[in-house]
Enzyme design. Sequence first.
Site, PDB file in Angstrom:
ATOM      1  N   ASN A 136       0.828  -1.211   0.000  1.00 29.68           N
ATOM      2  CA  ASN A 136       0.000   0.000   0.000  1.00 29.68           C
ATOM      3  C   ASN A 136       0.870   1.272   0.000  1.00 29.68           C
ATOM      4  OD1 ASN A 136       1.039   0.097   2.563  1.00 29.68           O
ATOM      5  ND2 ASN A 136      -0.932   0.081   3.635  1.00 29.68           N
ATOM      6  N   GLU A 143       1.541   4.245   7.378  1.00 38.20           N
ATOM      7  CA  GLU A 143       0.516   3.805   6.444  1.00 38.20           C
ATOM      8  C   GLU A 143      -0.022   5.023   5.672  1.00 38.20           C
ATOM      9  OE1 GLU A 143       0.386   0.765   6.044  1.00 38.20           O
ATOM     10  OE2 GLU A 143       0.282  -0.410   7.885  1.00 38.20           O
TER      11      GLU A 143
END
Length: 241
Positions: A136, A143
């Site tokens: 990702n 993140e």
Amino acid sequence: MRLKICDNPQQVGYLAAADIALQLNTKKNSTLILPTGSTPLPVYESIIKMYKNGDVSFGDAVTFNLDEYIGIAEDHAERYYNFMMRNLFSKVDIKPENINIPDSRTDDPDGECKRYEEKYRKTGGADLAVLGIGQNGHIGFNEPGTPFSSVTHVTSIAESTVKANSRFFDNEAQVPKKAMTMGISTILSAKKIILLATGKSKHDILIKLLQQTSANESIPATALLLHDDAVIYADREAITG
Ligand code: F6R
């Protein structure tokens, strides 16, 4: 951000190890930022060989790992401290006091992150950072959506990362959901950054990363576009898919 394409993960590992060796041979007390995961394993295999051949020493090196799980058993093989001891530190001449990894045994993770960032900043910034990349686009456990201004902090691990990392655990439920990670601004303070991407599973994110013309927080690795000495070492599979 430059790109170097290698034939296979071993060649990626050799190139990154050669960079680490050059750094340590140029400045013995260099500070290194290091990753865990599958991607750096060939790097560590190569640098251990170089050490055994007498081509490099970690005698004065100082290392800071990117991240560590919260709430993982002290003796768990996937605790990043144990990973690093097993795959690198027990096999080279690094001094135990020069190894830095956020301490998963803490009962105050926020305080531990603050201590870690302060200790890291006292080095004046790493000479070299080696990073992997999540599917990702995460770097460390930063993140998507993590501010580029972030320093070492407690973070929730994205569901997709929990899934990806479940291959290292008995099942998905056992993967910790929280971690301590160096922030994006911590990582960007390194003087040189190498990002490693190998294998088919990194193809989509690598191509997406290479298509970006500006840094944006939805793809954390694009922060490297803000750095003036960042290079990607990718293997052919990651490029062609
Ligand atoms: C681990 C880390 C992570 C990994 C990434 C890729 O310390 O910082 O960002 O680099 O999740 O992991 P692998 O290499 O296992 O695909």
